[in-house]
Design a protein around this motif. Structure first.
Motif, PDB file in Angstrom:
ATOM      1  N   VAL A   1       0.846  -1.200   0.000  1.00  0.00           N
ATOM      2  CA  VAL A   1       0.000   0.000   0.000  1.00  0.00           C
ATOM      3  C   VAL A   1       0.881   1.249   0.000  1.00  0.00           C
ATOM      4  CG1 VAL A   1      -1.704   1.332   1.298  1.00  0.00           C
ATOM      5  CG2 VAL A   1      -1.951  -1.147   1.120  1.00  0.00           C
ATOM      6  N   ALA A   2       1.958   1.210   0.779  1.00  0.00           N
ATOM      7  CA  ALA A   2       2.868   2.356   0.828  1.00  0.00           C
ATOM      8  C   ALA A   2       3.506   2.608  -0.533  1.00  0.00           C
ATOM      9  CB  ALA A   2       3.950   2.110   1.877  1.00  0.00           C
ATOM     10  N   GLU A   3       3.793   1.545  -1.289  1.00  0.00           N
ATOM     11  CA  GLU A   3       4.431   1.678  -2.598  1.00  0.00           C
ATOM     12  C   GLU A   3       3.480   2.239  -3.642  1.00  0.00           C
ATOM     13  OE1 GLU A   3       5.844  -2.170  -3.593  1.00  0.00           O
ATOM     14  OE2 GLU A   3       7.511  -2.139  -2.156  1.00  0.00           O
ATOM     15  N   VAL A   4       2.235   1.719  -3.686  1.00  0.00           N
ATOM     16  CA  VAL A   4       1.324   2.077  -4.777  1.00  0.00           C
ATOM     17  C   VAL A   4       0.389   3.222  -4.423  1.00  0.00           C
ATOM     18  CG1 VAL A   4       1.442  -0.237  -5.756  1.00  0.00           C
ATOM     19  CG2 VAL A   4      -0.346   0.291  -4.101  1.00  0.00           C
ATOM     20  N   GLY A   5       0.249   3.536  -3.140  1.00  0.00           N
ATOM     21  CA  GLY A   5      -0.502   4.724  -2.745  1.00  0.00           C
ATOM     22  C   GLY A   5      -2.000   4.591  -2.644  1.00  0.00           C
ATOM     23  N   SER A   6      -2.522   3.362  -2.706  1.00  0.00           N
ATOM     24  CA  SER A   6      -3.973   3.193  -2.536  1.00  0.00           C
ATOM     25  C   SER A   6      -4.282   1.750  -2.176  1.00  0.00           C
ATOM     26  CB  SER A   6      -4.736   3.590  -3.807  1.00  0.00           C
ATOM     27  OG  SER A   6      -4.626   2.604  -4.804  1.00  0.00           O
ATOM     28  N   PHE A   7      -5.418   1.568  -1.485  1.00  0.00           N
ATOM     29  CA  PHE A   7      -5.855   0.210  -1.153  1.00  0.00           C
ATOM     30  C   PHE A   7      -6.278  -0.545  -2.407  1.00  0.00           C
ATOM     31  CE2 PHE A   7      -7.284   1.439   3.435  1.00  0.00           C
ATOM     32  CZ  PHE A   7      -5.956   1.522   3.805  1.00  0.00           C
ATOM     33  N   ALA A   8      -6.891   0.168  -3.352  1.00  0.00           N
ATOM     34  CA  ALA A   8      -7.379  -0.484  -4.569  1.00  0.00           C
ATOM     35  C   ALA A   8      -6.213  -1.036  -5.393  1.00  0.00           C
ATOM     36  CB  ALA A   8      -8.190   0.502  -5.406  1.00  0.00           C
TER      37      ALA A   8
ATOM     38  N   GLY B   1       6.992   2.826  -7.370  1.00  0.00           N
ATOM     39  CA  GLY B   1       6.433   1.598  -6.811  1.00  0.00           C
ATOM     40  C   GLY B   1       5.355   0.976  -7.668  1.00  0.00           C
ATOM     41  N   GLU B   2       5.072   1.539  -8.842  1.00  0.00           N
ATOM     42  CA  GLU B   2       4.062   0.957  -9.729  1.00  0.00           C
ATOM     43  C   GLU B   2       4.569  -0.305 -10.418  1.00  0.00           C
ATOM     44  OE1 GLU B   2       1.848   3.947 -12.191  1.00  0.00           O
ATOM     45  OE2 GLU B   2       3.295   5.319 -11.273  1.00  0.00           O
ATOM     46  N   LEU B   3       5.895  -0.433 -10.537  1.00  0.00           N
ATOM     47  CA  LEU B   3       6.515  -1.637 -11.084  1.00  0.00           C
ATOM     48  C   LEU B   3       7.534  -2.165 -10.077  1.00  0.00           C
ATOM     49  CD1 LEU B   3       7.228  -0.553 -14.790  1.00  0.00           C
ATOM     50  CD2 LEU B   3       5.446  -2.124 -14.018  1.00  0.00           C
ATOM     51  N   ASP B   4       7.689  -3.482 -10.040  1.00  0.00           N
ATOM     52  CA  ASP B   4       8.683  -4.089  -9.150  1.00  0.00           C
ATOM     53  C   ASP B   4      10.069  -4.087  -9.784  1.00  0.00           C
ATOM     54  OD1 ASP B   4       6.808  -4.920  -7.070  1.00  0.00           O
ATOM     55  OD2 ASP B   4       6.053  -6.317  -8.577  1.00  0.00           O
ATOM     56  N   ILE B   5      10.099  -4.275 -11.103  1.00  0.00           N
ATOM     57  CA  ILE B   5      11.370  -4.378 -11.809  1.00  0.00           C
ATOM     58  C   ILE B   5      11.150  -3.985 -13.262  1.00  0.00           C
ATOM     59  CG2 ILE B   5      11.051  -6.817 -12.439  1.00  0.00           C
ATOM     60  CD1 ILE B   5      14.089  -7.191 -11.886  1.00  0.00           C
ATOM     61  N   ALA B   6      12.182  -3.459 -13.895  1.00  0.00           N
ATOM     62  CA  ALA B   6      12.084  -3.093 -15.312  1.00  0.00           C
ATOM     63  C   ALA B   6      13.356  -3.526 -16.026  1.00  0.00           C
ATOM     64  CB  ALA B   6      11.877  -1.587 -15.484  1.00  0.00           C
ATOM     65  N   PHE B   7      13.197  -3.957 -17.263  1.00  0.00           N
ATOM     66  CA  PHE B   7      14.313  -4.304 -18.124  1.00  0.00           C
ATOM     67  C   PHE B   7      14.390  -3.220 -19.191  1.00  0.00           C
ATOM     68  CE2 PHE B   7      12.408  -8.520 -16.904  1.00  0.00           C
ATOM     69  CZ  PHE B   7      13.272  -8.713 -15.825  1.00  0.00           C
ATOM     70  N   ALA B   8      15.406  -2.378 -19.100  1.00  0.00           N
ATOM     71  CA  ALA B   8      15.434  -1.174 -19.922  1.00  0.00           C
ATOM     72  C   ALA B   8      16.872  -0.796 -20.259  1.00  0.00           C
ATOM     73  CB  ALA B   8      14.743  -0.037 -19.175  1.00  0.00           C
ATOM     74  N   GLY B   9      17.002   0.345 -20.929  1.00  0.00           N
ATOM     75  CA  GLY B   9      18.313   0.805 -21.344  1.00  0.00           C
ATOM     76  C   GLY B   9      19.045   1.554 -20.245  1.00  0.00           C
ATOM     77  N   ALA B  10      20.358   1.465 -20.269  1.00  0.00           N
ATOM     78  CA  ALA B  10      21.207   2.212 -19.346  1.00  0.00           C
ATOM     79  C   ALA B  10      21.622   3.527 -20.022  1.00  0.00           C
ATOM     80  CB  ALA B  10      22.429   1.366 -18.992  1.00  0.00           C
ATOM     81  N   PRO B  11      22.249   4.458 -19.283  1.00  0.00           N
ATOM     82  CA  PRO B  11      22.689   4.333 -17.887  1.00  0.00           C
ATOM     83  C   PRO B  11      21.591   4.697 -16.902  1.00  0.00           C
ATOM     84  CG  PRO B  11      23.435   6.413 -18.789  1.00  0.00           C
ATOM     85  CD  PRO B  11      22.759   5.697 -19.917  1.00  0.00           C
ATOM     86  N   ILE B  12      21.734   4.221 -15.671  1.00  0.00           N
ATOM     87  CA  ILE B  12      20.813   4.536 -14.584  1.00  0.00           C
ATOM     88  C   ILE B  12      21.552   5.450 -13.611  1.00  0.00           C
ATOM     89  CG2 ILE B  12      19.330   3.606 -12.791  1.00  0.00           C
ATOM     90  CD1 ILE B  12      18.594   2.771 -15.654  1.00  0.00           C
TER      91      ILE B  12
END
Length: 296
Positions: free
Chosen positions: A12-19, A138-149
């Motif tokens: 809930v803390a990550e996504v910001g709503s109970f729904a 917090g809407e995604l747990d992990i992403a596979f994307a381009g660098a750099p980060i």
């Protein structure tokens, strides 16, 4: 207090709503509300400030959240250590760049499913910038994307490097008998990627190093669409060498000999630095193993 209640509090803390938490945890909204209420009753504090439009952590909630994440993370690691893959459940929210989604992502999902059969998936395709923002929020747990980060709140695991080359349709009659410099390429229309793409600044820098302005006639957010436009003879563009080998062999695309050589671009698995989830960490490492990109 139990692990499920703590995991619910963290989500809930990550996504910001109970729904949103209910959707992520595959539970009803009333179940989520009950778990949070039970925690608040047990501890005698309010974990969330419900007076705002978007649910916000209370001062006590902010204080407790790091400990809750540690406890949930340790619980998952114990399950991993004891070899109890069926104890790893829930929804894994993955963001993915099109390059990976259309090549080896299915093999990765199959490998995760083979190890953790109770895990479900929600996969979102997109460009790097919005995917990273979703991971950070917090809407995604992990992403596979381009660098750099560069964001210190995010942690990245290298998935290897992809090779890009300039390509064009033979219909453009670009001379192939000599090496082309950036100043030569701008004589033809350029099909480029939008500024949200991680490749855009690298392309602009490549032209800029030769004192040439990068000014694409067509920009789009999907490299697959860019390839179709280039194949149709609407301009030249930077494409993955391996992805379009068949079009080159069929004579639909021509690889241009350019100098300097365009640098290889890195792809990464990205998650929140403070995310102690053993599943997320395991998936990032598994993605590095399965990736079809060569490592430096």
């Amino acid at each position: 207090m139990n692990i499920r209640q703590l995991a619910t509090f963290c989500r809930v803390a990550e996504v910001g709503s109970f729904a949103a938490a209910a959707k992520a945890l595959h539970a009803t909204q009333s179940t989520i509300s009950t778990r949070i209420r039970e925690l608040e009753t047990a501890w005698g504090v309010e974990l969330f400030d419900r007076s705002h439009h978007r649910l916000q952590l209370s001062a006590k909630g902010q204080e407790i959240l790091p400990w809750a994440r540690q406890i949930v993370g340790l619980s998952e690691r114990i399950s991993f250590h004891l070899g109890e893959p069926d104890a790893i459940t829930g929804l894994l929210r993955i963001g993915c760049a099109g390059r990976i989604a259309h090549t080896w992502l299915p093999r990765l999902i199959a490998a995760i499913r083979a190890r953790y059969s109770q895990v479900r998936f929600d996969i979102v395709l997109g460009l790097t910038a919005p995917l990273l923002q979703k991971v950070k929020s917090g809407e995604l747990d992990i992403a596979f994307a381009g660098a750099p980060i560069t964001d210190p709140a995010l942690e990245a695991v290298s998935l290897g490097y992809d090779e890009f080359v300039w390509m064009a349709s033979p219909e453009l009659d670009i001379p192939l008998e000599r090496t082309l410099a950036p100043a030569d390429l701008v004589r033809w229309p350029i099909v480029g990627l939008s500024q949200a793409s991680p490749h855009h600044p690298a392309i602009a820098q490549w032209f800029g190093a030769a004192n040439v302005e990068y000014d694409p006639v067509i920009s789009c957010s999907d490299m697959g669409m860019a390839a179709k436009l280039i194949t149709a003879g609407l301009g030249i563009g930077l494409l993955h060498r391996s992805s379009h080998r068949n079009e080159v062999l069929a004579g639909l695309l021509t690889v241009l000999d350019t100098s300097p050589t365009f640098p290889r671009l890195e792809f990464v698995a990205v998650h929140q630095r403070n995310n102690s989830s053993a599943l997320v960490t395991a998936v990032a490492l598994l993605a590095a193993e399965i990736s079809e990109f060569p490592h430096a």
